[in-house]
Design a protein around this motif. Structure first.
Motif, mmCIF file in Angstrom:
data_model
loop_
_atom_site.group_PDB
_atom_site.id
_atom_site.type_symbol
_atom_site.label_atom_id
_atom_site.label_comp_id
_atom_site.label_asym_id
_atom_site.label_seq_id
_atom_site.Cartn_x
_atom_site.Cartn_y
_atom_site.Cartn_z
ATOM 1 N N SER A 65 0.751 -0.979 0.102
ATOM 2 C CA SER A 65 0.436 -0.085 0.344
ATOM 3 C C SER A 65 0.752 1.013 0.156
ATOM 4 C CB SER A 65 -1.086 0.085 0.788
ATOM 5 O OG SER A 65 -1.819 1.547 1.348
ATOM 6 N N ALA A 66 1.846 1.477 0.555
ATOM 7 C CA ALA A 66 2.867 2.506 0.988
ATOM 8 C C ALA A 66 3.830 2.741 -0.385
ATOM 9 C CB ALA A 66 3.642 2.450 1.633
ATOM 10 N N PHE A 67 3.820 0.820 -0.881
ATOM 11 C CA PHE A 67 5.156 1.317 -2.107
ATOM 12 C C PHE A 67 3.671 2.045 -3.063
ATOM 13 C CE2 PHE A 67 5.942 -0.471 -6.423
ATOM 14 C CZ PHE A 67 6.803 0.041 -6.445
ATOM 15 N N THR A 68 2.560 1.632 -3.799
ATOM 16 C CA THR A 68 1.604 2.367 -4.640
ATOM 17 C C THR A 68 1.777 3.926 -4.131
ATOM 18 O OG1 THR A 68 0.152 0.314 -4.556
ATOM 19 C CG2 THR A 68 -0.804 2.711 -5.180
ATOM 20 N N VAL A 107 -3.783 6.454 -18.242
ATOM 21 C CA VAL A 107 -5.036 5.984 -16.149
ATOM 22 C C VAL A 107 -6.036 4.980 -16.935
ATOM 23 C CG1 VAL A 107 -6.042 7.120 -15.043
ATOM 24 C CG2 VAL A 107 -3.452 7.966 -15.021
ATOM 25 N N ALA A 108 -6.195 5.647 -18.567
ATOM 26 C CA ALA A 108 -7.491 4.915 -17.959
ATOM 27 C C ALA A 108 -7.145 3.166 -19.107
ATOM 28 C CB ALA A 108 -7.751 5.500 -20.207
ATOM 29 N N GLY A 109 -6.206 2.762 -19.086
ATOM 30 C CA GLY A 109 -5.928 1.218 -19.252
ATOM 31 C C GLY A 109 -5.317 0.976 -17.759
ATOM 32 N N MET A 110 -5.396 1.705 -16.534
ATOM 33 C CA MET A 110 -5.115 0.861 -15.052
ATOM 34 C C MET A 110 -6.502 0.923 -14.643
ATOM 35 S SD MET A 110 -2.519 3.563 -13.538
ATOM 36 C CE MET A 110 -3.026 3.796 -12.233
ATOM 37 N N LEU A 119 0.856 -4.646 -13.695
ATOM 38 C CA LEU A 119 1.223 -4.623 -14.703
ATOM 39 C C LEU A 119 0.495 -2.559 -13.879
ATOM 40 C CD1 LEU A 119 0.618 -3.371 -17.857
ATOM 41 C CD2 LEU A 119 -1.623 -4.624 -17.836
ATOM 42 N N LEU A 120 -0.417 -2.805 -13.310
ATOM 43 C CA LEU A 120 -0.687 -1.773 -12.808
ATOM 44 C C LEU A 120 0.065 -1.068 -12.436
ATOM 45 C CD1 LEU A 120 -3.847 -0.933 -12.353
ATOM 46 C CD2 LEU A 120 -3.465 -2.010 -9.515
ATOM 47 N N LEU A 121 1.219 -1.445 -11.029
ATOM 48 C CA LEU A 121 1.975 -0.681 -10.751
ATOM 49 C C LEU A 121 3.059 -0.117 -11.924
ATOM 50 C CD1 LEU A 121 2.566 -3.012 -7.526
ATOM 51 C CD2 LEU A 121 1.469 -0.692 -7.797
ATOM 52 N N VAL A 122 2.994 -0.803 -13.161
ATOM 53 C CA VAL A 122 4.140 -0.394 -13.772
ATOM 54 C C VAL A 122 3.742 0.096 -14.845
ATOM 55 C CG1 VAL A 122 5.102 -0.762 -16.660
ATOM 56 C CG2 VAL A 122 5.002 -3.156 -14.696
ATOM 57 N N LEU A 123 2.220 0.553 -15.113
ATOM 58 C CA LEU A 123 1.193 2.140 -15.222
ATOM 59 C C LEU A 123 1.815 2.881 -14.592
ATOM 60 C CD1 LEU A 123 -1.491 -0.327 -17.069
ATOM 61 C CD2 LEU A 123 -0.023 0.714 -17.981
ATOM 62 N N LEU A 124 1.169 2.746 -13.643
ATOM 63 C CA LEU A 124 1.137 3.774 -12.084
ATOM 64 C C LEU A 124 2.420 4.763 -12.308
ATOM 65 C CD1 LEU A 124 0.231 5.710 -10.472
ATOM 66 C CD2 LEU A 124 0.972 3.548 -8.729
ATOM 67 N N PHE A 125 4.050 4.106 -13.065
ATOM 68 C CA PHE A 125 5.278 4.285 -12.679
ATOM 69 C C PHE A 125 5.377 4.863 -13.923
ATOM 70 C CE2 PHE A 125 9.616 3.810 -13.790
ATOM 71 C CZ PHE A 125 10.290 4.392 -12.959
ATOM 72 N N LEU A 126 4.800 4.697 -15.163
ATOM 73 C CA LEU A 126 4.936 5.503 -16.499
ATOM 74 C C LEU A 126 4.027 6.424 -16.488
ATOM 75 C CD1 LEU A 126 4.202 2.727 -19.020
ATOM 76 C CD2 LEU A 126 6.665 3.448 -18.314
ATOM 77 N N VAL A 127 2.584 6.599 -15.116
ATOM 78 C CA VAL A 127 2.413 8.212 -15.661
ATOM 79 C C VAL A 127 3.280 8.692 -15.213
ATOM 80 C CG1 VAL A 127 0.601 8.881 -14.269
ATOM 81 C CG2 VAL A 127 0.211 7.162 -15.503
#
Length: 436
Positions: A65-68, A107-110, A119-127
């Motif tokens: 949770s903290a990492f996110t 974000v739409a992909g997330m 994959l959610l975390l990878v997309l968040l990092f790219l954002v």
């Protein structure tokens, strides 16, 4: 941060004009820059809370949770000064619009239901990778369209707007995650980026890339290195940066475990947003008090008191949570103490003035790039450390330790700040970007 000196300002933003909120908003290009920044910040906080709650619900892990929560800060720590130079390599309006379009798509992909957590975390990092170029381009364009007192007023207005937007975003997120699926909240965030891209497209002038006006643009690595060498060679700047980073590290680390702390106190997910909103609300009120009643000179003399006020309530909040246990009364006290900690965090305002005074004008862009990148990075580190500690300790105990250790850790940089107070590079403060 700002990477420009305002020499390209239009006739709308002449320094000789009267500085007021009305005069600032009369500048046509300022309105989309201000409005989209506020809108995107609200959307970001919506997504931050939604993702933190989603990950904690899926994994029951304070660390994940903290990492996110921290992932959005990490690109600044890993390469913020280098990523920020994109704003000087391409037309700034194009950097802003492209960043928003890319973030809207990601974000739409997330938001697609059932997206695997990795994959959610990878997309968040790219954002998050889009943030340094966007923030640098936005700050630079602020200096392009406004000068002198108008720029100073606009900077203060933007800083207050940031805190208010965080409060609104956190509170709205807390309410939305209880009635909507987190995926829908993410779609709302994607929509804010899409609206921002359209608004910027319609509202900004087309300007060439700044490097097109230079005979021999320097390397991005060289520019970032110059900022690091400048700070490392100045005892005054080292003291300011140390105080900024250490104070922020311990004052904000508890944000990374807001979801498990709320759960420990027996509250629902809606209260996560309330807990996260308390500190920026206090910062907003404290900033207005400093600006209106204390002034930067008096607040600078009160720096030790304000720094202590930003950390002691965190210690008390942890102790209250440890001893009181679940119950609405305990949660309300914790929220109140976090608000008081936010009041104390107004110490960043006089510190920002001290930083501007200590940096030669020609180096302010690079120096602020280092300062802001480290600031974001240290917030990510603090959130991760709190999450890791909460794997073995209760979240309330981690909050108490954060405040207690922070009170001890800020003493050396506070002493260094006091000793170097007379080491100033400039004659007086100048309008500049905020490192806070």
């Amino acid at each position: 941060m700002s990477t420009g000196d305002g020499r390209r300002a239009t006739s709308e933003g002449r320094a000789t004009d009267r500085a007021s909120f009305r005069a600032v908003f009369a500048v046509r290009e300022f309105r989309p820059l201000f409005g989209t920044y506020t809108l995107s910040t609200i959307g970001d906080e919506l997504a931050r809370v939604a993702l933190t709650v989603l990950v904690y619900q899926r994994t029951d892990s304070p660390l994940l949770s903290a990492f996110t929560f921290a992932l959005g800060f990490l690109p600044w720590a890993l390469g913020g000064p280098v990523l920020a130079t994109v704003a000087d390599r391409f037309p700034r309006h194009r950097v802003l619009i492209t960043s928003d379009v890319v973030r809207a798509v990601l974000v739409a992909g997330m938001a697609v239901p059932g997206t695997p957590l990795p994959l959610l975390l990878v997309l968040l990092f790219l954002v998050a990778l889009c943030a340094p170029p966007f923030e640098s381009a936005r700050s630079a364009l602020m200096a392009d369209v406004l000068e002198g007192e108008r720029y100073a007023v606009a900077t203060s207005l933007t800083n207050v707007s940031l805190q208010v937007a965080q409060v609104v975003g956190f509170l709205a997120a807390g309410g939305l995650v209880t009635v909507l699926d987190p995926s829908v909240v993410l779609l709302v965030n994607a929509a804010t980026f899409a609206v921002s891209a359209v608004w910027l497209t319609l509202g900004l002038q087309r300007r060439p890339a700044p490097t097109e006006e230079l005979a021999a643009p320097s390397s991005v690595w060289r520019e970032a290195g110059e900022g690091l060498r400048l700070i490392g060679g100045s005892p005054r700047l080292v003291a300011i940066i140390a105080l900024l980073w250490v104070g922020t590290l311990f004052a904000n680390a508890a944000e990374g475990i807001a979801a498990p702390l709320t759960d420990e106190l027996g509250e629902r997910a809606v209260q996560v947003g309330v807990l996260l909103a308390a500190n920026p609300l206090g910062v907003t009120v404290g900033g207005l008090v400093v600006a209106r009643f204390l002034g930067t000179a008096r607040s600078d003399r009160l720096m030790p008191v304000l720094v202590g006020l930003s950390l002691a309530p965190v210690l008390l909040a942890g102790l209250v949570a440890v001893t009181a246990g679940p119950g609405r009364g305990a949660f309300a006290v914790v929220v109140g103490l976090m608000f008081v900690a936010g009041l104390g965090a107004s110490w960043t305002i006089p510190l920002n003035v001290a930083f501007v005074q200590a940096v030669p004008p020609a180096y302010r862009g690079r120096a602020f790039g280092v300062a802001v990148s480290g600031l974001y990075g240290i917030q990510g580190v603090g959130a991760l450390a709190a999450g890791l500690a909460a794997e073995g300790l209760s979240p309330s105990a981690v909050v108490a330790l954060t405040g207690g250790i922070g009170l001890v850790a800020v003493v050396p940089p506070l002493l260094a700040y006091g000793r170097t107070r007379t080491l100033v590079a400039g004659d007086r403060p100048a309008a500049g970007p905020s490192v806070s």
